[in-house]
Design an enzyme around this catalytic site. Structure first.
Site, PDB file in Angstrom:
ATOM      1  N   HIS A   1       0.839  -1.205   0.000  1.00 32.66           N
ATOM      2  CA  HIS A   1       0.000   0.000   0.000  1.00 32.66           C
ATOM      3  C   HIS A   1       0.873   1.254   0.000  1.00 32.66           C
ATOM      4  O   HIS A   1       0.511   2.269  -0.568  1.00 32.66           O
ATOM      5  CB  HIS A   1      -0.927   0.009   1.223  1.00 32.66           C
ATOM      6  CG  HIS A   1      -1.945  -1.096   1.200  1.00 32.66           C
ATOM      7  ND1 HIS A   1      -3.293  -0.870   1.155  1.00 32.66           N
ATOM      8  CD2 HIS A   1      -1.801  -2.446   1.192  1.00 32.66           C
ATOM      9  CE1 HIS A   1      -3.944  -2.023   1.134  1.00 32.66           C
ATOM     10  NE2 HIS A   1      -3.047  -2.999   1.163  1.00 32.66           N
TER      11      HIS A   1
ATOM     12  N   ASP B   1      -5.967   5.583   2.296  1.00 31.58           N
ATOM     13  CA  ASP B   1      -6.140   4.183   1.914  1.00 31.58           C
ATOM     14  C   ASP B   1      -7.526   3.670   2.305  1.00 31.58           C
ATOM     15  O   ASP B   1      -8.123   4.139   3.286  1.00 31.58           O
ATOM     16  CB  ASP B   1      -5.066   3.357   2.626  1.00 31.58           C
ATOM     17  CG  ASP B   1      -4.922   1.969   2.058  1.00 31.58           C
ATOM     18  OD1 ASP B   1      -3.972   1.747   1.293  1.00 31.58           O
ATOM     19  OD2 ASP B   1      -5.777   1.096   2.367  1.00 31.58           O
TER      20      ASP B   1
ATOM     21  N   HIS C   1       2.083 -14.154  -6.626  1.00 27.17           N
ATOM     22  CA  HIS C   1       0.921 -14.396  -5.754  1.00 27.17           C
ATOM     23  C   HIS C   1      -0.255 -13.505  -6.171  1.00 27.17           C
ATOM     24  O   HIS C   1      -1.298 -13.536  -5.527  1.00 27.17           O
ATOM     25  CB  HIS C   1       1.287 -14.123  -4.290  1.00 27.17           C
ATOM     26  CG  HIS C   1       1.462 -12.665  -3.986  1.00 27.17           C
ATOM     27  ND1 HIS C   1       2.276 -11.829  -4.725  1.00 27.17           N
ATOM     28  CD2 HIS C   1       0.913 -11.879  -3.019  1.00 27.17           C
ATOM     29  CE1 HIS C   1       2.215 -10.604  -4.224  1.00 27.17           C
ATOM     30  NE2 HIS C   1       1.401 -10.608  -3.196  1.00 27.17           N
TER      31      HIS C   1
HETATM   32  N1  UDP Z   1       8.325  -6.094  -3.553  1.00 26.18           N
HETATM   33  C1  UDP Z   1       9.664  -5.862  -3.833  1.00 26.18           C
HETATM   34  N2  UDP Z   1      10.561  -6.780  -3.416  1.00 26.18           N
HETATM   35  C2  UDP Z   1      10.217  -7.907  -2.737  1.00 26.18           C
HETATM   36  C3  UDP Z   1       8.847  -8.142  -2.457  1.00 26.18           C
HETATM   37  C4  UDP Z   1       7.922  -7.216  -2.893  1.00 26.18           C
HETATM   38  O1  UDP Z   1      10.012  -4.850  -4.451  1.00 26.18           O
HETATM   39  O2  UDP Z   1      11.091  -8.692  -2.396  1.00 26.18           O
HETATM   40  C5  UDP Z   1       7.347  -5.077  -3.958  1.00 26.18           C
HETATM   41  C6  UDP Z   1       6.665  -5.428  -5.260  1.00 26.18           C
HETATM   42  O3  UDP Z   1       7.403  -4.929  -6.345  1.00 26.18           O
HETATM   43  C7  UDP Z   1       5.318  -4.758  -5.083  1.00 26.18           C
HETATM   44  C8  UDP Z   1       5.071  -4.768  -3.579  1.00 26.18           C
HETATM   45  O4  UDP Z   1       6.334  -5.004  -2.978  1.00 26.18           O
HETATM   46  O5  UDP Z   1       5.389  -3.406  -5.528  1.00 26.18           O
HETATM   47  C9  UDP Z   1       4.134  -5.866  -3.139  1.00 26.18           C
HETATM   48  O6  UDP Z   1       2.845  -5.496  -3.424  1.00 26.18           O
HETATM   49  P1  UDP Z   1       1.771  -6.532  -3.953  1.00 26.18           P
HETATM   50  O7  UDP Z   1       0.486  -5.808  -4.120  1.00 26.18           O
HETATM   51  O8  UDP Z   1       2.253  -7.236  -5.147  1.00 26.18           O
HETATM   52  O9  UDP Z   1       1.675  -7.637  -2.828  1.00 26.18           O
HETATM   53  P2  UDP Z   1       1.528  -7.598  -1.235  1.00 26.18           P
HETATM   54  O10 UDP Z   1       2.903  -7.565  -0.705  1.00 26.18           O
HETATM   55  O11 UDP Z   1       0.722  -6.371  -0.888  1.00 26.18           O
HETATM   56  O12 UDP Z   1       0.833  -8.884  -0.942  1.00 26.18           O
END
Ligand code: UDP
Length: 513
Positions: free
Chosen positions: A48, A152, A394
Site C-alpha cells: 500500500h 487508503d 501471488h
Molecule cells: N516487492 C519488492 N521486493 C520484494 C517483495 C515485494 O520490491 O522482495 C514489492 C513489489 O514490487 C510490489 C510490492 O512489494 O510493488 C508488493 O505489493 P503486492 O500488491 O504485489 O503484494 P503484497 O505484498 O501487498 O501482498
C-alpha cells in the site's frame, strides 16, 4: 485580437500562455495559480505504501505539494525516494510523522507495519489500532487545511474526519477495477449460496465476462454468516466510507480493463480516476531500486547474474511482502524448479528461511541455475530485465501490474486478499498467464492444501514452452506497450491524473472562494 492566431504566430503552445504573456507585457499581473496541497495517508503495508509513494511523485511532478503521513518505523521506506526526488530539484514532497499508538492498541513496540503484524498473528488488532491515529489526523487537517486527503481504503474513518474540515477525501484501494467490480457483486449477490459442494464453481453475476470461482476462493468472512465477524464489520465500514468519499483513485489503466472501468463507473456511480501503472514513474535504476525496503542482494549482483543469461530464459518467483509460506510448500517449489531445469531467481522472505526450508543439497545442485534472494528483491529492476521469461506471482495487484508493465507472462499463485480476482483477470481475460491451481483462500497455509511439485512444474512448462506460451508472450508484450502509452503525455492515465488535479482545483474554487 484573435488570441489563437497570435499564439500560433508566436509559436506558443496554448492561447492561455500567450494571453498570460500579453497581460505581463502590458503591466497586468496574471493571477498567481494556487499550488494544490494534498495529504496522502498510506496504510502501513509495503503493498500500500509503495504505490502511494509513486502517486506522491506523480503529483509532485505536476507541481502539487504533497505531504505523506507515516509513523517512525515506516519512515525509512519513504525517505530515500523523497531525497532522490529532491535531488532532481523537485521539493514538493514532505513527510509528516505521526506517533504510532502501539501501546494503546495492545501491540508490541515497533509493530507498525502489517507485515510484522501478520507474522505475529495480530492482523485484526493491527487493523483496529490504525483508528487511533484519528486524533492526530484531525489536528493536522485543522492546521493545514489541505485541498484533498487521499487515504487508503483501510482507513474508513477518514471520510468523517475529512468532512469535519470540508476536505474532500479520496479513497486509494490499490486494487484493479476488475477486483473492485467482482468483489462488490459477490458481496451483494452471494452467488455461491446455492452450491451443493465445494467442488462446484459459481459464475460471478452481471460482469461482462463469464468468470468462475470456487466458493473456497472467496474471502471466508463473505461466506460465513457470522454477523459479528470482524472482517464483515470492517468491510461494511469501508463500503460506507467509500460511498461518503469524494472519489476513488485507481492504480490501473483504461486499456487494460476497459469493460471494468466502465462497469465500475456505471454501477458504483462514483468519481474514479485511473492513474496507473504508477510504478512506471520510476525511471532511473536508483528510483527502481529504492522501492519499499532496502534490497537484500545488491541490485548490481542481480543484474550481473541476469546479464549472463539468455533473453527470456529465467523464471522470477516472488510472493510479495506478506503472503505466508510453509516449509513443505517451499520444498515442493524447489523440487519443481530442479526437475524443470529452468533458470530462476527465487525471493524468500528472511523470516521464512529457517534452516530446513530447502531440501538438503538443493543450492549446490542448482548452482549457476538459480539465484536465491533472502529478504527483499529489487523487483521492478529484475522484472524489466530481458533475461526474465516468466513471473511466478501471488497476484498482489502491484506485482501483477509490474508483471504486465514488464511484458512477461505469469504463473498465478493467489493466496488471499483480492488475489484470486487478479488471477482471473490475468488467466481468463488478458490471457497472459497460467494458474498453478490454488483452490483455497488462506492466510494461514496448511499441509493439507499443498500445491504439488508436479502441478508447479506443469504450469511452469505451460508458461515457458510451446505455441501457447509464445501467444501469451505476444499478448503480454502488447499490454506492456499499452501501459507505457497510458502514462505518456496525453495517454489515458496521464489524462486521468490531469482530470483529478483539475477536479480538485474546481472544488477549491467552488468551496473555498
Ligand atoms: N516487492 C519488492 N521486493 C520484494 C517483495 C515485494 O520490491 O522482495 C514489492 C513489489 O514490487 C510490489 C510490492 O512489494 O510493488 C508488493 O505489493 P503486492 O500488491 O504485489 O503484494 P503484497 O505484498 O501487498 O501482498
Amino acid at each position: 485580437m484573435n488570441v489563437l492566431l497570435e499564439a500560433q504566430k508566436h509559436r506558443l503552445n496554448t492561447p492561455i500562455m500567450f494571453f498570460n504573456q500579453y497581460l505581463v507585457k502590458n503591466g497586468c499581473q496574471t493571477p498567481p495559480r494556487h499550488q494544490l496541497d494534498i495529504i496522502l495517508l498510506p496504510f502501513p503495508a509495503p503493498g500500500h505504501m509503495i504505490p502511494l509513494l509513486n502517486i506522491a511523485r506523480l503529483l509532485a511532478s505536476r507541481n502539487v505539494k504533497v505531504t505523506i503521513i507515516t509513523t517512525p518505523v515506516n519512515a525509512s521506506s519513504f525517505t530515500n525516494a523523497i531525497e532522490t526526488n529532491h535531488k532532481t530539484g523537485n521539493q514538493h514532497i514532505n513527510l509528516e510523522i505521526f506517533k504510532f499508538p502501539a501501546q494503546e492498541a495492545g501491540l508490541p513496540e515497533g509493530c507498525e507495519n502489517a507485515d510484522i503484524a501478520i507474522k505475529l498473528g495480530l492482523s485484526h488488532k493491527f487493523m483496529q489500532s490504525t483508528q487511533l491515529l484519528s486524533e492526530q489526523l484531525e489536528q493536522f487537517l485543522d492546521k493545514v487545511r489541505p485541498d484533498c486527503l487521499v487515504a487508503d481504503m483501510f482507513f474508513p474513518w477518514t471520510s468523517e474526519t475529512a468532512n469535519k474540515f470540508n476536505v474532500p477525501r479520496v479513497v486509494f484501494h490499490g486494487i484493479s477495477y476488475f477486483a473492485l467490480c467482482a468483489q462488490e457483486v459477490i458481496r451483494i449477490y452471494k452467488p455461491f449460496e446455492n452450491l451443493a459442494s465445494d467442488d462446484e464453481t459459481f459464475s460471478i453475476p452481471l460482469i461482462p465476462h463469464e468468470i468462475k470461482l470456487f466458493r473456497s476462493q472467496v474471502h471466508p468472512d463473505l461466506i460465513c454468516n457470522k454477523e459479528d465477524a470482524f472482517r464483515k464489520i470492517f468491510d461494511h465500514q469501508i463500503k460506507k466510507s467509500e460511498d461518503e468519499s469524494y472519489g476513488v483513485i485507481v492504480n490501473s489503466f483504461y486499456e487494460l480493463e476497459p469493460d471494468y472501468a466502465e462497469f465500475f463507473n456505471k454501477e458504483q456511480g462514483r468519481k474514479a480516476w485511473h492513474v496507473g501503472p504508477v510504478s512506471l514513474c520510476n525511471r532511473s535504476i536508483e528510483e527502481k531500486a529504492q522501492r519499499g525496503k532496502e534490497a537484500s542482494n545488491k541490485e548490481s549482483e542481480c543484474l550481473t547474474w541476469l546479464d549472463s543469461k539468455k533473453p527470456a530464459s529465467v523464471v522470477y518467483i516472488c510472493f510479495g511482502s506478506v503472503a505466508p509460506f510453509i516449509t513443505p510448500q517451499q520444498h515442493e517449489i524447489s523440487m519443481a524448479l530442479e526437475s524443470s531445469g529452468k533458470y530462476f531467481i527465487w525471493v524468500v522472505r528472511s523470516d521464512e528461511n529457517d534452516e530446513e526450508w530447502l531440501p538438503p543439497g538443493f543450492e549446490q545442485r542448482t548452482q549457476g541455475k538459480g539465484l536465491i534472494i533472502r529478504g527483499w528483491a529489487p523487483q521492478v529492476l529484475i522484472l524489466e530485465h530481458k533475461a526474465i521469461g516468466a513471473f511466478v506471482t501471488h497476484c498482489g495487484w502491484n506485482s501483477t501490474l509490474e508483471g504486465i508493465t514488464a511484458g512477461v507472462p505469469m504463473m498465478t499463485w493467489p493466496i488471499f486478499a483480492e488475489q484470486f480476482y487478479n488471477e482471473k483477470l490475468v488467466t481468463d481475460i488478458l490471457k497472459t498467464g497460467v494458474s498453478v491451481g490454488v483452490k483455497k483462500w488462506s492466510i494461514s497455509p496448511s499441509t493439507e492444501d499443498l500445491i504439488s511439485r508436479e502441478a508447479i512444474e506443469t504450469a511452469l512448462r505451460k508458461i515457458t514452452e510451446g505455441d501457447e506460451a509464445e501467444e501469451m508472450k505476444q499478448r503480454a508484450k502488447q499490454l506492456k506497450d499499452m501501459a507505457w502509452k497510458a502514462v505518456a503525455e496525453r495517454g489515458s492515465s496521464y489524462s486521468g491524473l490531469t482530470a483529478f488535479i483539475d477536479d480538485l482545483r474546481d472544488y477549491r474554487t467552488q468551496n473555498r472562494a
